[in-house]
Design an enzyme around this catalytic site. Structure first.
Site, PDB file in Angstrom:
ATOM      1  N   HIS A 127     -12.064 -11.270  18.051  1.00 41.99           N
ATOM      2  CA  HIS A 127     -11.453 -12.352  17.542  1.00 41.99           C
ATOM      3  C   HIS A 127     -11.635 -12.468  15.858  1.00 41.99           C
ATOM      4  CE1 HIS A 127     -12.554 -14.329  21.189  1.00 41.99           C
ATOM      5  NE2 HIS A 127     -13.733 -13.658  21.502  1.00 41.99           N
TER       6      HIS A 127
HETATM    7  C1  BDR Z   1     -15.833 -17.003  18.453  1.00 40.21           C
HETATM    8  O1  BDR Z   1     -16.983 -17.310  18.728  1.00 40.21           O
HETATM    9  C2  BDR Z   1     -17.983 -16.069  18.563  1.00 40.21           C
HETATM   10  O2  BDR Z   1     -18.621 -15.929  19.532  1.00 40.21           O
HETATM   11  C3  BDR Z   1     -17.060 -15.151  17.828  1.00 40.21           C
HETATM   12  O3  BDR Z   1     -17.850 -14.624  16.782  1.00 40.21           O
HETATM   13  C4  BDR Z   1     -15.755 -15.875  17.504  1.00 40.21           C
HETATM   14  O4  BDR Z   1     -15.904 -16.308  15.986  1.00 40.21           O
HETATM   15  C5  BDR Z   1     -14.721 -16.878  19.418  1.00 40.21           C
HETATM   16  O5  BDR Z   1     -14.779 -17.876  20.278  1.00 40.21           O
END
Ligand code: BDR
Ligand code: CA
Length: 311
Positions: A241
């Site tokens: 992400h």
């Molecule tokens: C987001 O949530 C976290 O677990 C990850 O780092 C990312 O920023 C994805 O939903």
């Protein structure tokens, strides 16, 4: 000219890779890293941020601790995804570089007041508590921020922490609402795009093939993250992400999106934290964010691999 940025983060393996990508990129000047509670509690996110700076041999980057709790709610964490430390996977040494004395929110406000107008981009990679707190305490900084490029939200992909909501927005929906209504130019990297940035075996092998210690750590971080998500989604690899935010600053042409209205649900128990994007422009609500919908995933991994190889 380099682009000045502040990374606001809750590391997190994918946050860690995003920080490494930024530190490996000469186009970017990281003014500071501000930690927020999210994937794991604040004591771990600020520690993890310092561990990553030291991994990149950048103990000179100032790291600040910010908000330990969301604005109005109890903290929800994600150890089930990231492990107990938030950075499970590689065996990294504890940091020796100090945490800065200043609170992260003060650092954000002071930096925006000192730097020239429109010269700093904020890069939030976690819940938006620090950013919203800065905007509430010093509303005039909104007019000084060049843009906010954040990871958060989802529309067509809907939720990853609840059926309706993405984690970062769900943890602090009131903070997300303040940011979305701030009038600052916003680019959002929702799950719609990050779910296309998959860590396939071939892409992790490319990190290993670099044959350098930092690249090996990136392979371990992404490999750990992958286990949970591959099982959950049945996909070939896990979504990486947060590095999408930094990649957008470096090569925006890799991404496509629409400038639309995005609002966040803050009251419904069923859909709390859902980001409602007017993708089809069916309302006359004012556009307030560029909501990214797709990316050139091979181009993204080419960029990431080339940059990580520099560390
Ligand atoms: C987001 O949530 C976290 O677990 C990850 O780092 C990312 O920023 C994805 O939903
Ligand atoms: Ca994150």
């Amino acid at each position: 000219m380099t682009q000045k940025i502040i990374i606001d983060t809750d590391p997190g393996q994918d946050d860690a890779v995003a920080i490494l990508l930024a530190l490996a990129s000469p186009e970017l000047e990281v003014l500071g890293i501000t930690a927020v509670a999210g994937n794991v509690p604040l004591a771990l996110t600020e520690r993890n941020a310092r561990m990553i700076c030291e991994l990149a041999k950048r103990p000179d980057i100032p790291v600040f601790a910010g908000c330990a709790e969301p604005l109005k709610r109890k903290l929800v964490t994600a150890e089930n995804v990231h492990g107990k430390s938030g950075l499970d996977g590689p065996d990294l040494p504890l940091p020796t570089m100090p945490l800065q004395d200043h609170h992260a929110v003060d650092f954000i406000i002071e930096t925006l007041r000192q730097e020239p107008v429109n010269s700093v981009i904020l890069c939030p990679l976690g819940p938006l508590t620090n950013i919203a707190s800065a905007l509430m305490r010093a509303p005039e900084i909104a007019g000084r921020i060049q843009q906010i490029v954040l990871m958060g939200g989802a529309y067509f992909e809907v939720g990853n922490i609840t059926p309706a909501a993405e984690f970062n927005i769900y943890v602090d929906p009131e903070a997300a609402e303040i940011v979305l209504k701030s009038g600052v130019p916003i680019v959002m990297m929702p799950l719609d795009v990050t779910h296309q940035a998959l860590t396939t075996r071939r892409r992790i092998d490319a990190f290993c093939a670099i044959g350098r210690p930092v690249a090996d750590v990136v392979a371990e971080l992404t490999g750990f993250f992958e286990r949970h998500d591959m099982q959950k989604y049945g996909s070939e690899g896990a979504p990486l992400h947060d590095p999408c935010v930094i990649a957008f600053l470096l090569q925006p042409e890799l991404f496509q999106g629409r400038h639309v209205n995005v609002e966040v649900e803050t009251t419904s128990a069923l859909t709390l934290g859902m980001t409602v994007a007017d993708w089809w422009r069916v309302t006359d609500r004012k556009a307030n964010a560029t909501f990214i919908g797709s990316l050139d995933a091979d181009g993204f991994y080419r960029l990431l691999t080339e940059r990580i190889a520099r560390l």
